[in-house]
Design an enzyme around this catalytic site. Structure first.
Site, PDB file in Angstrom:
ATOM      1  N   CYS A  10       0.844  -1.197   0.000  1.00 46.11           N
ATOM      2  CA  CYS A  10       0.000   0.000   0.000  1.00 46.11           C
ATOM      3  C   CYS A  10       0.886   1.256   0.000  1.00 46.11           C
ATOM      4  O   CYS A  10       2.083   1.179   0.262  1.00 46.11           O
ATOM      5  CB  CYS A  10      -0.907  -0.006   1.224  1.00 46.11           C
ATOM      6  SG  CYS A  10      -0.019   0.118   2.796  1.00 46.11           S
ATOM      7  N   CYS A  13       2.966   1.664   3.074  1.00 46.19           N
ATOM      8  CA  CYS A  13       4.070   0.703   3.135  1.00 46.19           C
ATOM      9  C   CYS A  13       5.236   1.182   2.268  1.00 46.19           C
ATOM     10  O   CYS A  13       6.396   1.077   2.660  1.00 46.19           O
ATOM     11  CB  CYS A  13       3.616  -0.676   2.676  1.00 46.19           C
ATOM     12  SG  CYS A  13       2.321  -1.376   3.721  1.00 46.19           S
TER      13      CYS A  13
END
Length: 77
Positions: A10, A13
């Protein structure tokens, strides 16, 4: 030093990985940085929220994007 960024990929991340890379470059330490996206592998660390950061086997952050300064503190101590 071994650093793992745990998360499925994501945006948070990816930002976490970038902050880790910037901190390692700034500190000039010898570290390998690995992005772990496999959910089963992530769960082995007892992590149920991402992003997470693991430094030398120790979970340092879970469920938030750590600032570069935080990462610097982890890798300098």
């Amino acid at each position: 030093m071994e650093i793992k960024v745990l998360g499925p990929g994501c945006p948070k991340c990816e930002l976490t990985k970038k902050n880790v890379e910037n901190a390692v470059a700034e500190a000039g330490v010898d570290a390998s940085i690995e992005k772990v996206t496999d959910i089963m592998e992530i769960s082995k660390y007892g992590v149920f929220g991402t992003p997470a950061v693991v430094v030398d086997g120790e979970v340092k952050s879970v469920g938030k994007v750590p600032k570069k300064e935080e990462v610097l503190n982890w890798i300098k101590t």
